[in-house]
Design a protein around this motif. Structure first.
Motif, PDB file in Angstrom:
ATOM      1  N   ASN A   1     -10.394   3.457   0.949  1.00  0.00           N
ATOM      2  CA  ASN A   1      -9.757   4.152  -0.625  1.00  0.00           C
ATOM      3  C   ASN A   1      -8.214   4.095  -0.455  1.00  0.00           C
ATOM      4  OD1 ASN A   1     -11.760   1.470  -1.825  1.00  0.00           O
ATOM      5  ND2 ASN A   1     -13.082   3.157  -1.343  1.00  0.00           N
ATOM      6  N   SER A   2      -7.282   4.176  -0.028  1.00  0.00           N
ATOM      7  CA  SER A   2      -6.493   5.322   0.229  1.00  0.00           C
ATOM      8  C   SER A   2      -5.637   5.004  -1.177  1.00  0.00           C
ATOM      9  CB  SER A   2      -5.617   4.510   1.419  1.00  0.00           C
ATOM     10  OG  SER A   2      -4.376   5.257   1.552  1.00  0.00           O
ATOM     11  N   PRO A   3      -5.119   6.175  -1.046  1.00  0.00           N
ATOM     12  CA  PRO A   3      -4.576   6.234  -2.563  1.00  0.00           C
ATOM     13  C   PRO A   3      -2.902   5.220  -2.406  1.00  0.00           C
ATOM     14  CG  PRO A   3      -4.273   8.385  -1.468  1.00  0.00           C
ATOM     15  CD  PRO A   3      -5.194   7.726  -0.932  1.00  0.00           C
ATOM     16  N   ASP A   4      -2.614   5.295  -3.430  1.00  0.00           N
ATOM     17  CA  ASP A   4      -1.173   3.905  -3.434  1.00  0.00           C
ATOM     18  C   ASP A   4       0.176   4.728  -3.086  1.00  0.00           C
ATOM     19  OD1 ASP A   4       0.880   2.197  -3.523  1.00  0.00           O
ATOM     20  OD2 ASP A   4       0.279   1.836  -5.515  1.00  0.00           O
ATOM     21  N   LEU A   5       0.680   5.142  -2.178  1.00  0.00           N
ATOM     22  CA  LEU A   5       1.951   6.302  -2.101  1.00  0.00           C
ATOM     23  C   LEU A   5       3.470   5.202  -1.918  1.00  0.00           C
ATOM     24  CD1 LEU A   5       0.429   8.111   0.247  1.00  0.00           C
ATOM     25  CD2 LEU A   5      -0.003   8.882  -1.588  1.00  0.00           C
ATOM     26  N   LYS A   6       3.212   4.327  -2.321  1.00  0.00           N
ATOM     27  CA  LYS A   6       4.972   3.651  -2.062  1.00  0.00           C
ATOM     28  C   LYS A   6       5.743   3.643  -3.109  1.00  0.00           C
ATOM     29  CE  LYS A   6       3.268  -0.242  -5.279  1.00  0.00           C
ATOM     30  NZ  LYS A   6       1.644  -0.910  -5.049  1.00  0.00           N
ATOM     31  N   PHE A   7       5.329   4.182  -4.811  1.00  0.00           N
ATOM     32  CA  PHE A   7       6.279   5.111  -5.692  1.00  0.00           C
ATOM     33  C   PHE A   7       7.034   6.480  -5.529  1.00  0.00           C
ATOM     34  CE2 PHE A   7       2.506   2.649  -7.449  1.00  0.00           C
ATOM     35  CZ  PHE A   7       3.352   1.535  -8.040  1.00  0.00           C
ATOM     36  N   GLY A   8       8.508   6.524  -5.766  1.00  0.00           N
ATOM     37  CA  GLY A   8       8.863   7.328  -6.094  1.00  0.00           C
ATOM     38  C   GLY A   8       8.776   8.613  -6.593  1.00  0.00           C
ATOM     39  N   SER A   9       7.418   8.090  -7.462  1.00  0.00           N
ATOM     40  CA  SER A   9       7.610   9.110  -7.983  1.00  0.00           C
ATOM     41  C   SER A   9       6.392  10.242  -7.720  1.00  0.00           C
ATOM     42  CB  SER A   9       6.705   8.530  -9.543  1.00  0.00           C
ATOM     43  OG  SER A   9       5.169   7.393  -9.316  1.00  0.00           O
ATOM     44  N   VAL A  10       5.047   9.779  -6.701  1.00  0.00           N
ATOM     45  CA  VAL A  10       4.594  10.187  -5.726  1.00  0.00           C
ATOM     46  C   VAL A  10       4.762  11.271  -5.219  1.00  0.00           C
ATOM     47  CG1 VAL A  10       2.400   8.626  -6.735  1.00  0.00           C
ATOM     48  CG2 VAL A  10       3.856   8.755  -4.567  1.00  0.00           C
ATOM     49  N   GLY A  11       5.689  11.153  -4.857  1.00  0.00           N
ATOM     50  CA  GLY A  11       6.744  12.077  -3.542  1.00  0.00           C
ATOM     51  C   GLY A  11       7.311  11.490  -2.540  1.00  0.00           C
ATOM     52  N   THR A  12       7.060   9.826  -2.044  1.00  0.00           N
ATOM     53  CA  THR A  12       7.965   9.144  -1.407  1.00  0.00           C
ATOM     54  C   THR A  12       9.016   8.513  -0.841  1.00  0.00           C
ATOM     55  OG1 THR A  12       5.454   8.455  -0.965  1.00  0.00           O
ATOM     56  CG2 THR A  12       7.184   7.010   0.150  1.00  0.00           C
ATOM     57  N   ARG A  13       9.663   9.046  -0.250  1.00  0.00           N
ATOM     58  CA  ARG A  13      11.167   8.706   0.316  1.00  0.00           C
ATOM     59  C   ARG A  13      11.528   7.444   1.245  1.00  0.00           C
ATOM     60  NH1 ARG A  13      14.350  13.995  -0.031  1.00  0.00           N
ATOM     61  NH2 ARG A  13      16.045  12.766  -0.540  1.00  0.00           N
ATOM     62  N   TYR A  14      12.908   6.501   0.836  1.00  0.00           N
ATOM     63  CA  TYR A  14      12.383   5.727   1.632  1.00  0.00           C
ATOM     64  C   TYR A  14      13.849   5.701   2.363  1.00  0.00           C
ATOM     65  CZ  TYR A  14       8.525   3.944  -0.203  1.00  0.00           C
ATOM     66  OH  TYR A  14       7.274   3.222  -0.741  1.00  0.00           O
ATOM     67  N   PHE A  15      14.524   5.624   3.113  1.00  0.00           N
ATOM     68  CA  PHE A  15      15.776   6.078   3.798  1.00  0.00           C
ATOM     69  C   PHE A  15      16.411   4.471   4.856  1.00  0.00           C
ATOM     70  CE2 PHE A  15      14.082  10.212   3.404  1.00  0.00           C
ATOM     71  CZ  PHE A  15      15.262  10.933   2.860  1.00  0.00           C
ATOM     72  N   VAL A  16      17.927   4.071   4.853  1.00  0.00           N
ATOM     73  CA  VAL A  16      17.693   2.637   5.341  1.00  0.00           C
ATOM     74  C   VAL A  16      18.958   3.095   6.178  1.00  0.00           C
ATOM     75  CG1 VAL A  16      19.539   0.668   4.837  1.00  0.00           C
ATOM     76  CG2 VAL A  16      17.410   1.498   3.476  1.00  0.00           C
ATOM     77  N   SER A  17      18.637   2.716   7.536  1.00  0.00           N
ATOM     78  CA  SER A  17      18.915   2.902   8.631  1.00  0.00           C
ATOM     79  C   SER A  17      21.376   2.225   9.011  1.00  0.00           C
ATOM     80  CB  SER A  17      18.898   2.169  10.186  1.00  0.00           C
ATOM     81  OG  SER A  17      18.640   0.871  10.213  1.00  0.00           O
ATOM     82  N   ASN A  18      20.780   1.206   8.016  1.00  0.00           N
ATOM     83  CA  ASN A  18      22.706   0.491   8.084  1.00  0.00           C
ATOM     84  C   ASN A  18      22.013  -0.463   6.295  1.00  0.00           C
ATOM     85  OD1 ASN A  18      25.013  -1.596   8.431  1.00  0.00           O
ATOM     86  ND2 ASN A  18      23.903  -1.825  10.231  1.00  0.00           N
TER      87      ASN A  18
END
Length: 813
Positions: A124-141
């Protein structure tokens, strides 16, 4: 060298590899790259890729050339002690890793795909996909794809790229390939690709989903050509044959198929594959197996979305359907544990002739499918690697979110018997027990003494914890009873009046002028007289359950009710707070009168029983509840600019008071222990600074971790146990006092609630948890000890010492 971990003063050099059209894995020279640190105060990076740790924390490093970049996260120093649930989740993510779905993606230009982010291995993992919880995304190209702050990828151009997902010091890289569709049938290789059918349907196969070149095709089917009837309550939305050689893919494919005319945008649909699940005799029963779900998009296509569904990995005949009426759809999710090798696990809706077939430890940890009617039970078909299938019928219960859930423990050895397990109770490897006034000690004097006698004669029990101070503020003294009626001043202040106090509130009437410790001491003396050459080595610990809570009439409550404050505007307050817990008032433990009364109770107890008790323990109620902090602020002049603000001040005052109590305890040659929940809970909910208490040697007896999980929460039990005990070990490694407390864990026989009633653990549930603790094989990076029996505590198990608890193992059909 991704994801470096350093300490202040350490350095490391990043090595960057590049993939070119004619060669992969080329080491790139520093002159070709531009390096950046997003948090140079923690760890700067120079022009040669050298990273230096300066201060504890995290940073993200990038190496770029033109608009192409690679990023990685780094931690400097130890992970901080979590002070809230978000920080606890970040801790788990760093220990166990991020679980990102899908693990690889293939798209066509203009297509979007959402990433799902959780914690690896957590059911039952917490949902971490949102930026509001501190998760960040970086695109290589960015010429190939874009990603927003909540993990939604948009393909913008053909090519190869990746998305790096970072939460704190944890990271996961998701390869993405954007390709032009090939008209099927077409050959795809290990790099994946997109195959399109004649009706515009697309099958997007991720990189590494295939082990070798494979011919793919997708062909639409009519309703009339289906070989199984559509389940009741569902309407036809499409069908197709997915053709490819081999048994299955390594990762689920993403599909986009045309939606039927008139089906509203946003409608959820379900992908079902023709398959079969065997019965008890091994005879296969054909049915639709729910594999995937999808959403109708504004462009008229249905796109798959996977979890909580396992995803499409197998070839075959597929039917796409939606619930009619729409609000009739019910998601059914389960949590199952098993103790034998499984080949497959089948879940069947007995009414709808649909099901799901899962491979253990595959793409989903929890069975999930959707039905279009009220469902009361499911059939679980466990197909072992050897032997006939085992069929279990489990009750389904709706929850507050509208999801129907089921749970169970599947046991091959006990097939047909309900899995009673046999054996001796208590579990041989659980060596400590806690007994409370309003629980297992609430017996007749004869029954209680018989229980003490059984404990002393049971060699597996090494330690007992007996209540000194109850959850209602009653002390060990028979004279400290709740008064029959609250005082007039209490009534004027709206404080609860107790007309008829009972044993639940008071000490036990059957004590006959003794206290619990006197009774136990008498039985211990009888045992030692009968065994002069082998006296009992049992340890007795005094448990202070009601340190920060008390009911009207108790000595602590009366002291708090008379306490006064000097702060301007606070003269009319006393130290009884409005915040309640378990129906009992909380107290201001910072007030000198309340603190001194608690210290007096400790001192009186040790004067009388210090010869028997060499360790006392406070629990999670020794604190200032988060919901009561505003009441504390109204009573004290908290200095402006205080380090940590109001929270820091409260924790410091509580720590200073605990130090004072520690000194009193130490003067009797006794140790002080604490029993509380995980570090983040203790800090966030109760302002307990556990890390400081352990590091400064204030707690020199034991840190007891309260971990109450039921049978269906076994994976969560493992995760929280490992993470919190590892954190405790890390904290204790910084203790320079030379006095290191031991680690222990409390296991409850109830955990959680269903229909307002506590969920009881079966014997098998408890044995499973105990067995994990004592046989755990430490993983790389784990340095906390494997606990022995005396450090595993049964929480209020008194009735279970001589009585087997109810066996709730699911009965097997």
């Amino acid at each position: 060298n991704r994801n470096p971990q350093l300490y202040a003063g350490d350095s490391t050099e990043l090595i960057v590899l590049g993939d070119f059209a004619d060669q992969k894995g080329v080491v790139l020279p520093d002159s070709y790259l531009t390096y950046t640190s997003l948090n140079p105060g923690v760890a700067p990076i120079d022009a040669f890729g050298k990273v230096t740790g300066l201060a504890d924390g995290t940073s993200i490093f990038s190496a770029s050339h033109n608009n192409i970049q690679a990023v990685t996260a780094a931690r400097v120093g130890e992970m901080p002690i979590p002070a809230n649930d978000d920080e606890w989740n970040a801790l788990l993510a760093e220990i166990y890793g991020l679980d990102v779905y899908p693990q690889a993606v293939t798209l066509t230009t203009g297509i979007k795909r959402s990433l799902l982010v959780g914690i690896e291995g957590l059911t039952n993992s917490p949902d971490l996909k949102f930026g509001s919880v501190g998760t960040r995304y970086f695109v290589s190209n960015p010429n190939v794809l874009q990603v927003n702050s909540d993990g939604v990828i948009t393909a913008v151009g053909e090519g190869i790229a990746s998305v790096t997902v970072i939460d704190g010091g944890a990271e996961k890289v998701v390869p993405v390939r954007v390709k032009t569709p090939l008209m099927g049938p077409a050959i795809l290789g290990v790099d994946g690709g997109v195959v399109q059918g004649s009706d515009g349907s697309k099958v997007m196969v991720a990189p590494s989903a295939l082990k070798q070149d494979t011919t793919f095709g997708i062909t639409s089917l009519s309703r009339e050509s289906l070989s199984l009837p559509i389940p009741a309550g569902f309407e036809f939305a499409g069908a197709f044959n997915l053709d490819f050689s081999g048994d299955k893919m390594n990762q689920p494919a993403q599909l986009a198929i045309p939606a039927p005319s008139g089906l509203a945008v946003g409608t959820q649909v379900y992908f079902m594959r023709k398959g079969a699940i065997p019965d008890e005799t091994g005879t296969p029963n054909p049915m639709w197996l729910q594999e995937e779900s999808g959403i109708v998009g504004s462009d008229g296509f249905i796109r798959t979305q996977s979890p909580p569904y396992p995803g499409i990995v197998k070839p075959g005949e597929y039917m796409v359907a939606y619930a009619n009426p729409a609000n009739s759809a019910t998601l059914v999710k389960g949590q199952l544990t098993y103790d034998f090798p499984l080949a497959f696990l089948g879940i069947i809706d007995p009414l709808g002739n649909i099901g799901q077939l899962l491979e253990p430890d595959s793409f989903t940890a929890t069975p999930a499918f959707t039905v279009s009617h009220n469902i009361s039970s499911v059939k679980v078909v466990a197909i072992p690697k050897e032997g006939l299938p085992i069929v279990t019928e489990l009750k389904v219960e709706p929850n507050a979110e509208g999801i129907a859930s089921f749970e169970g423990d599947l046991t091959q050895a006990n097939s047909g018997s309900g899995g009673s397990g046999g054996g001796v109770w208590p579990p041989q490897d659980m060596g400590s027990y806690w007994f409370s006034y309003n629980g297992s000690l609430k017996k007749t004097a004869a029954e209680r003494r018989a229980m003490f006698k059984n404990i002393l004669e049971n060699p597996s029990i090494k330690k007992v914890y007996l209540n000194v101070l109850s959850a209602f503020g009653v002390t060990f003294k028979p004279s400290d009873q709740i008064k029959p009626k609250a005082s007039d001043s209490d009534i004027d202040n709206g404080i609860e009046q107790i007309e008829k106090p009972s044993d639940i509130v008071n000490m036990i009437s059957s004590l006959q002028g003794n206290d619990i410790f006197t009774e136990f001491k008498q039985e211990l003396q009888k045992y030692n007289n009968a065994h002069p050459n082998n006296p009992s080595q049992i340890q007795v610990v005094g448990w202070f359950e009601g340190t920060g809570i008390a009911r009207s009439g108790s000595t602590l409550f009366e002291t708090a009710a008379k306490a006064k404050y000097s702060k301007a505007g606070a003269q009319n307050y006393n130290a009884v707070l409005k915040k309640t817990t378990d129906g009992v008032n909380t107290l201001d433990l910072l007030h000198p009168d309340v603190h001194n009364k608690l210290k007096e109770i400790v001192s009186d107890f040790l004067k009388k029983h210090g010869d028997l008790v060499k360790n006392i323990i406070f629990d999670d109620r020794y604190g200032i509840f988060k919901d009561a902090m505003s009441e504390i602020a109204a009573r004290y002049d908290i200095p402006n600019g205080y380090t940590g603000g109001q929270t820091g001040w409260i924790r410091d005052q509580l720590t200073n008071n605990l130090k004072d109590i520690k000194n009193t305890v130490a003067s009797f040659g006794t140790k002080l222990s604490i029993s509380s929940h995980k570090f983040s809970w203790a800090a966030d909910k109760n302002n307990q600074d556990l890390a400081r208490w352990l590091q400064e040697g204030i707690i020199d007896g034991e840190y007891n971790f309260q971990l109450y999980k039921n049978g269906a929460q076994y994976q969560s039990f493992i995760q929280e146990y490992n993470a919190n005990m590892q954190l405790a070990s890390t904290v204790l490694s910084k203790n320079k006092t030379g006095v290191i407390p031991s680690l222990s864990v409390s296991l409850g026989y109830t955990a959680g609630q269903k229909d307002g009633k506590p969920i009881l653990l079966s014997k098998e549930d408890i044995k499973k948890q105990v067995n994990y603790i004592i046989t755990r094989i430490p993983k790389k990076g784990e340095n906390f000890p494997v606990l022995n029996s005396e450090n595993i505590l049964g929480f209020d198990y008194g009735n279970l010492v001589t009585k087997v608890p109810p066996d709730q193992t699911p009965k097997l059909a």
